[in-house]
Write an enzyme that holds these catalytic residues in place. Structure first.
Site, PDB file in Angstrom:
ATOM      1  N   GLY A 127      51.387  43.875  41.040  1.00  0.00           N
ATOM      2  CA  GLY A 127      51.838  42.665  41.743  1.00  0.00           C
ATOM      3  C   GLY A 127      51.482  42.661  43.220  1.00  0.00           C
ATOM      4  N   GLY A 128      51.155  41.493  43.750  1.00  0.00           N
ATOM      5  CA  GLY A 128      50.850  41.373  45.178  1.00  0.00           C
ATOM      6  C   GLY A 128      49.505  40.708  45.401  1.00  0.00           C
ATOM      7  N   ASN A 154      39.639  50.401  46.765  1.00  0.00           N
ATOM      8  CA  ASN A 154      38.512  50.918  47.561  1.00  0.00           C
ATOM      9  C   ASN A 154      38.649  50.463  49.017  1.00  0.00           C
ATOM     10  OD1 ASN A 154      36.332  48.537  48.073  1.00  0.00           O
ATOM     11  ND2 ASN A 154      37.372  48.162  46.135  1.00  0.00           N
ATOM     12  N   TYR A 185      44.702  43.795  54.011  1.00  0.00           N
ATOM     13  CA  TYR A 185      44.909  44.139  52.595  1.00  0.00           C
ATOM     14  C   TYR A 185      44.737  45.656  52.378  1.00  0.00           C
ATOM     15  CZ  TYR A 185      43.401  44.686  47.721  1.00  0.00           C
ATOM     16  OH  TYR A 185      43.242  45.119  46.433  1.00  0.00           O
ATOM     17  N   LYS A 204      47.442  48.682  51.098  1.00  0.00           N
ATOM     18  CA  LYS A 204      47.229  49.661  50.024  1.00  0.00           C
ATOM     19  C   LYS A 204      47.499  51.079  50.540  1.00  0.00           C
ATOM     20  CE  LYS A 204      46.367  46.936  46.647  1.00  0.00           C
ATOM     21  NZ  LYS A 204      47.299  46.893  45.498  1.00  0.00           N
ATOM     22  N   ARG A 258      26.607  45.978  45.510  1.00  0.00           N
ATOM     23  CA  ARG A 258      27.745  46.797  45.958  1.00  0.00           C
ATOM     24  C   ARG A 258      28.565  47.287  44.763  1.00  0.00           C
ATOM     25  NH1 ARG A 258      32.856  44.932  47.170  1.00  0.00           N
ATOM     26  NH2 ARG A 258      34.093  46.597  48.092  1.00  0.00           N
TER      27      ARG A 258
HETATM   28  C1  15L Z   1      39.798  44.825  45.460  1.00  0.00           C
HETATM   29  O1  15L Z   1      40.620  45.625  45.881  1.00  0.00           O
HETATM   30  C2  15L Z   1      40.230  43.520  44.938  1.00  0.00           C
HETATM   31  O2  15L Z   1      41.474  43.584  44.277  1.00  0.00           O
HETATM   32  C3  15L Z   1      39.204  42.852  44.060  1.00  0.00           C
HETATM   33  O3  15L Z   1      39.560  41.508  43.929  1.00  0.00           O
HETATM   34  C4  15L Z   1      37.805  43.004  44.647  1.00  0.00           C
HETATM   35  O4  15L Z   1      37.722  42.319  45.891  1.00  0.00           O
HETATM   36  C5  15L Z   1      37.503  44.463  44.826  1.00  0.00           C
HETATM   37  O5  15L Z   1      38.464  45.078  45.640  1.00  0.00           O
HETATM   38  C6  15L Z   1      36.121  44.716  45.431  1.00  0.00           C
HETATM   39  O6  15L Z   1      36.017  45.349  46.481  1.00  0.00           O
HETATM   40  O7  15L Z   1      35.151  44.314  44.795  1.00  0.00           O
END
Ligand code: 15L
Length: 270
Positions: A68-69, A108, A132, A136, A170
């Site tokens: 969630g989030g 990541n 974001y 994390k 990527r």
């Molecule tokens: C993430 O953390 C996201 O949740 C996902 O939506 C993508 O943006 C992914 O990274 C990414 O880096 O491709």
């Protein structure tokens, strides 16, 4: 059969996990948005930025997969509510309800400011690339606290990108297939002896930027490799932002224009 709560179950990752984990666990789903659940699932509508909701959804489960989030970069107010307050509420509610095992899909983007010519493992200093990403890192730190202080079992998966196939150059480095993420989540739920672990959520990609030895040590055997899609993906790839292409986090590293409320308002031209 274990009862597993998946928060944020209507999102992309939640949708893949529901399909992949069906029949393996009793799934209790929660989200802000309503969901079309199937017969074997239960659903509770909940706003995890409220502790009372977090306590309600975590009661009586064996493990939690806390998706969630916000799952991308966003305004601070939203990240604060959903990813900081929401994450605290879910971990704290788990503790109060005696749920020991939490799988936290981090990202990541917690380490997105490492360069693409570097290979990093689970022990590197964090280098978030966005608000974001910082949220994390907060989840990882909170997980560490709850493991050390309260004896909880916290499994942190720094997910790359979950998709049926990699979508660009990527993602050839950070892609994870739905069946591989499901395998990693199952390790997080079932493997005995977890205290606090960080692993990378990627398939066995030839172009990986991560040394995922910690995941392999814990039994992960990914089935897929993004390389199978490389030729097709590279043919379609167009040059992107040069700064973004230097760093693992991609476009998340690029500074956006944030309006400054303290700056004098610009006069409109007549
Ligand atoms: C993430 O953390 C996201 O949740 C996902 O939506 C993508 O943006 C992914 O990274 C990414 O880096 O491709």
């Amino acid at each position: 059969m274990k009862t597993v709560l998946i928060t944020g179950a209507t999102g992309d990752v939640g949708t893949h996990l529901r399909r992949e984990l069906a029949g393996k666990y009793k799934l209790r789903l929660s989200d802000l948005r309503p969901i079309k659940k199937n017969k074997s699932e239960t659903f509770i509508k909940a706003d995890i930025s409220k502790m009372s909701d977090a306590l309600r959804i975590t009661k009586g489960v064996d493990a939690i997969v806390h998706l969630g989030g916000y799952s991308v970069e966003g305004p601070w107010a939203g990240i604060l509510q959903a990813n900081i307050i929401g994450c605290y509420n879910v971990f704290e509610a788990a503790r109060r309800n005696g749920v020991k095992r939490v799988v936290f899909p981090t990202s990541n983007h917690a380490v997105g400011f490492y360069r693409r010519d570097q290979t990093i493992d689970h022990r590197v200093t964090v280098k978030p690339d966005s608000r974001y990403g910082v949220s994390k890192v907060f989840g990882e730190a909170l997980g560490s606290l709850y493991a050390d202080k309260y004896g909880m079992e916290m499994f942190m998966i720094r997910i790359g990108n979950v998709n049926p196939g990699p979508i660009d150059k990527r993602r050839l480095s950070i892609w994870i297939s739905p069946r591989d993420i499901a395998q990693l989540v199952s390790i997080g739920i079932d493997r005995p002896g977890i205290r606090f672990e960080i692993v990378y959520g990627i398939s066995r990609n030839k172009r990986a930027w991560y040394d995922n030895a910690n995941a392999y040590r814990l039994g992960y055997q990914p089935q897929d490799d993004a390389e199978a899609y490389a030729e097709e993906i590279l043919k379609k790839e167009k040059p992107g932002d040069p700064t973004a292409e230097l760093y693992q986090g991609g476009i998340f590293v690029v500074a956006e224009e944030v309006p400054n409320p303290a700056a004098p308002a610009k006069r409109k031209k007549k």
